[in-house]
Motif scaffolding. Sequence first.
Motif, PDB file in Angstrom:
ATOM      1  N   VAL A 180      10.613-111.881  -4.258  1.00  0.00           N
ATOM      2  CA  VAL A 180      11.376-112.934  -3.583  1.00  0.00           C
ATOM      3  C   VAL A 180      10.751-114.308  -3.802  1.00  0.00           C
ATOM      4  O   VAL A 180      11.441-115.279  -4.141  1.00  0.00           O
ATOM      5  N   THR A 181       9.459-114.406  -3.614  1.00  0.00           N
ATOM      6  CA  THR A 181       8.811-115.724  -3.667  1.00  0.00           C
ATOM      7  C   THR A 181       8.665-116.269  -5.084  1.00  0.00           C
ATOM      8  O   THR A 181       8.497-117.480  -5.260  1.00  0.00           O
ATOM      9  N   THR A 182       8.714-115.401  -6.095  1.00  0.00           N
ATOM     10  CA  THR A 182       8.614-115.880  -7.476  1.00  0.00           C
ATOM     11  C   THR A 182       9.977-116.053  -8.125  1.00  0.00           C
ATOM     12  O   THR A 182      10.062-116.503  -9.278  1.00  0.00           O
ATOM     13  N   GLY A 183      11.032-115.689  -7.401  1.00  0.00           N
ATOM     14  CA  GLY A 183      12.379-115.818  -7.938  1.00  0.00           C
ATOM     15  C   GLY A 183      12.882-117.247  -7.891  1.00  0.00           C
ATOM     16  O   GLY A 183      12.201-118.154  -7.408  1.00  0.00           O
ATOM     17  N   ARG A 191       1.682-119.321   2.864  1.00  0.00           N
ATOM     18  CA  ARG A 191       1.289-118.086   3.556  1.00  0.00           C
ATOM     19  C   ARG A 191       1.819-118.064   4.983  1.00  0.00           C
ATOM     20  O   ARG A 191       2.138-116.999   5.526  1.00  0.00           O
ATOM     21  N   HIS A 192       1.899-119.240   5.601  1.00  0.00           N
ATOM     22  CA  HIS A 192       2.443-119.309   6.956  1.00  0.00           C
ATOM     23  C   HIS A 192       3.945-119.041   6.955  1.00  0.00           C
ATOM     24  O   HIS A 192       4.468-118.423   7.876  1.00  0.00           O
ATOM     25  N   ILE A 193       4.620-119.514   5.915  1.00  0.00           N
ATOM     26  CA  ILE A 193       6.057-119.253   5.800  1.00  0.00           C
ATOM     27  C   ILE A 193       6.313-117.759   5.650  1.00  0.00           C
ATOM     28  O   ILE A 193       7.238-117.209   6.242  1.00  0.00           O
ATOM     29  N   ILE A 194       5.469-117.104   4.867  1.00  0.00           N
ATOM     30  CA  ILE A 194       5.628-115.654   4.652  1.00  0.00           C
ATOM     31  C   ILE A 194       5.413-114.894   5.952  1.00  0.00           C
ATOM     32  O   ILE A 194       6.234-114.042   6.341  1.00  0.00           O
ATOM     33  N   TRP A 195       4.314-115.205   6.652  1.00  0.00           N
ATOM     34  CA  TRP A 195       3.945-114.439   7.844  1.00  0.00           C
ATOM     35  C   TRP A 195       4.772-114.812   9.070  1.00  0.00           C
ATOM     36  O   TRP A 195       5.030-113.955   9.921  1.00  0.00           O
ATOM     37  N   ASN A 196       5.179-116.064   9.170  1.00  0.00           N
ATOM     38  CA  ASN A 196       5.838-116.537  10.387  1.00  0.00           C
ATOM     39  C   ASN A 196       7.341-116.749  10.265  1.00  0.00           C
ATOM     40  O   ASN A 196       8.010-116.952  11.286  1.00  0.00           O
ATOM     41  N   VAL A 197       7.856-116.703   9.045  1.00  0.00           N
ATOM     42  CA  VAL A 197       9.300-116.901   8.862  1.00  0.00           C
ATOM     43  C   VAL A 197       9.925-115.703   8.144  1.00  0.00           C
ATOM     44  O   VAL A 197      10.795-115.016   8.693  1.00  0.00           O
ATOM     45  N   LEU A 198       9.507-115.466   6.911  1.00  0.00           N
ATOM     46  CA  LEU A 198      10.136-114.426   6.103  1.00  0.00           C
ATOM     47  C   LEU A 198      10.036-113.036   6.727  1.00  0.00           C
ATOM     48  O   LEU A 198      11.052-112.375   6.978  1.00  0.00           O
ATOM     49  N   LEU A 199       8.805-112.592   6.967  1.00  0.00           N
ATOM     50  CA  LEU A 199       8.618-111.224   7.468  1.00  0.00           C
ATOM     51  C   LEU A 199       9.219-111.003   8.861  1.00  0.00           C
ATOM     52  O   LEU A 199       9.911-110.005   9.082  1.00  0.00           O
ATOM     53  N   PRO A 200       8.983-111.899   9.828  1.00  0.00           N
ATOM     54  CA  PRO A 200       9.590-111.670  11.148  1.00  0.00           C
ATOM     55  C   PRO A 200      11.112-111.635  11.113  1.00  0.00           C
ATOM     56  O   PRO A 200      11.737-110.811  11.781  1.00  0.00           O
ATOM     57  N   HIS A 226      17.845-119.656   4.471  1.00  0.00           N
ATOM     58  CA  HIS A 226      16.997-120.558   3.692  1.00  0.00           C
ATOM     59  C   HIS A 226      16.699-121.843   4.455  1.00  0.00           C
ATOM     60  O   HIS A 226      15.692-122.508   4.206  1.00  0.00           O
ATOM     61  N   GLY A 227      17.577-122.182   5.432  1.00  0.00           N
ATOM     62  CA  GLY A 227      17.324-123.366   6.233  1.00  0.00           C
ATOM     63  C   GLY A 227      16.052-123.256   7.042  1.00  0.00           C
ATOM     64  O   GLY A 227      15.362-124.265   7.271  1.00  0.00           O
ATOM     65  N   LEU A 228      15.718-122.032   7.485  1.00  0.00           N
ATOM     66  CA  LEU A 228      14.474-121.833   8.234  1.00  0.00           C
ATOM     67  C   LEU A 228      13.263-122.092   7.345  1.00  0.00           C
ATOM     68  O   LEU A 228      12.261-122.682   7.776  1.00  0.00           O
ATOM     69  N   ILE A 229      13.364-121.660   6.096  1.00  0.00           N
ATOM     70  CA  ILE A 229      12.262-121.873   5.158  1.00  0.00           C
ATOM     71  C   ILE A 229      12.108-123.367   4.864  1.00  0.00           C
ATOM     72  O   ILE A 229      10.983-123.904   4.840  1.00  0.00           O
ATOM     73  N   GLU A 230      13.228-124.052   4.652  1.00  0.00           N
ATOM     74  CA  GLU A 230      13.167-125.489   4.381  1.00  0.00           C
ATOM     75  C   GLU A 230      12.610-126.262   5.574  1.00  0.00           C
ATOM     76  O   GLU A 230      11.857-127.223   5.410  1.00  0.00           O
ATOM     77  N   ALA A 231      12.980-125.815   6.793  1.00  0.00           N
ATOM     78  CA  ALA A 231      12.461-126.471   7.992  1.00  0.00           C
ATOM     79  C   ALA A 231      10.950-126.285   8.096  1.00  0.00           C
ATOM     80  O   ALA A 231      10.219-127.225   8.448  1.00  0.00           O
ATOM     81  N   ALA A 232      10.486-125.082   7.776  1.00  0.00           N
ATOM     82  CA  ALA A 232       9.049-124.819   7.823  1.00  0.00           C
ATOM     83  C   ALA A 232       8.313-125.652   6.782  1.00  0.00           C
ATOM     84  O   ALA A 232       7.221-126.187   7.041  1.00  0.00           O
ATOM     85  N   GLN A 233       8.911-125.788   5.596  1.00  0.00           N
ATOM     86  CA  GLN A 233       8.291-126.613   4.551  1.00  0.00           C
ATOM     87  C   GLN A 233       8.261-128.088   4.959  1.00  0.00           C
ATOM     88  O   GLN A 233       7.280-128.789   4.689  1.00  0.00           O
ATOM     89  N   GLU A 255      13.470-106.400  -0.592  1.00  0.00           N
ATOM     90  CA  GLU A 255      13.762-107.675  -1.242  1.00  0.00           C
ATOM     91  C   GLU A 255      15.105-108.235  -0.766  1.00  0.00           C
ATOM     92  O   GLU A 255      15.222-109.440  -0.494  1.00  0.00           O
ATOM     93  N   VAL A 256      16.101-107.362  -0.669  1.00  0.00           N
ATOM     94  CA  VAL A 256      17.415-107.801  -0.198  1.00  0.00           C
ATOM     95  C   VAL A 256      17.311-108.362   1.220  1.00  0.00           C
ATOM     96  O   VAL A 256      17.885-109.412   1.540  1.00  0.00           O
ATOM     97  N   SER A 257      16.561-107.668   2.081  1.00  0.00           N
ATOM     98  CA  SER A 257      16.399-108.140   3.463  1.00  0.00           C
ATOM     99  C   SER A 257      15.689-109.489   3.509  1.00  0.00           C
ATOM    100  O   SER A 257      16.056-110.367   4.295  1.00  0.00           O
ATOM    101  N   LEU A 258      14.684-109.663   2.679  1.00  0.00           N
ATOM    102  CA  LEU A 258      13.949-110.922   2.651  1.00  0.00           C
ATOM    103  C   LEU A 258      14.816-112.065   2.119  1.00  0.00           C
ATOM    104  O   LEU A 258      14.728-113.199   2.580  1.00  0.00           O
ATOM    105  N   ARG A 259      15.662-111.773   1.147  1.00  0.00           N
ATOM    106  CA  ARG A 259      16.533-112.808   0.577  1.00  0.00           C
ATOM    107  C   ARG A 259      17.621-113.238   1.561  1.00  0.00           C
ATOM    108  O   ARG A 259      18.188-114.332   1.423  1.00  0.00           O
ATOM    109  N   GLU A 260      17.938-112.376   2.525  1.00  0.00           N
ATOM    110  CA  GLU A 260      18.976-112.698   3.497  1.00  0.00           C
ATOM    111  C   GLU A 260      18.479-113.618   4.617  1.00  0.00           C
ATOM    112  O   GLU A 260      19.270-114.069   5.443  1.00  0.00           O
TER     113      GLU A 260
END
Length: 229
Positions: free
Chosen positions: A35-38, A127-136, A113-120, A105-110
């Motif tokens: 997911v993260t390298t796509g 690493r914080h995005i992975i642990w605190n946004v993607l995985l939860p 994306h706005g949450l990821i952009e907000a975190a960025q 991977e499908v679950s992570l891609r779903e």
Amino acid sequence: MPERLLQGLLDTLLMIGASSAIVFLVGIPLALVLVTTGPGGIFQARLVNRSLGSVVNVLRSIPFLILMVALIPFTRLIVGTSYGVWAAVVPLTIAATPFFARIAEVSLREVDHGLIEAAQAMGCQPRHIIWNVLLPEARPGIVAGFTITLVTMINSSAMAGAIGAGGLGAGGLGAGGLGAGGLGDLAYRYGYQRFDTQVMLTVIILLVALVSLIQFGGDRLARWLNRRL
């Protein structure tokens, strides 16, 4: 016979338990890398993504029976034998890991994306995005996918046991040492070869009960995690 049934059930649980633990520990990081390298990922790397994706696709495309046979030398190298419960863990793990990785991977891609952009935008590290946004956010889907993977592994473990009992004929692969024991071995050796319908039906009931229990528990956990989001 009750003792054999109990031992077969314990062998199956051991096979699935050991394999599923490895599948989960390897499958999640594998899905995260995909997911993260796509495209659009936080570690976008097209070459890594395509190479890893190709390996996953190849492994997923090989039927379990063929994969199990092809891995005999590797299995012997890892566990020292190609027969028994621990020998079955190797092909079960290798077959199930890419399957689960794609589902995760499908679950992570779903994840929105706005949450990821907000975190960025807030300056969060990858690493914080992975642990605190993607995985939860992807937990319910990952749990549901892992449940499906467990059910598939139970089916494969039964097939492995039947092969070990000589299910491919005298002098064939069964004689070469591919056995896993477990309920599949019991069903073939005592149910099919000895025409014991009672043993066959008992094994079927045990497998159905095991699958139903796993599916029920996985669904309940996924719904509970979904409510907590």
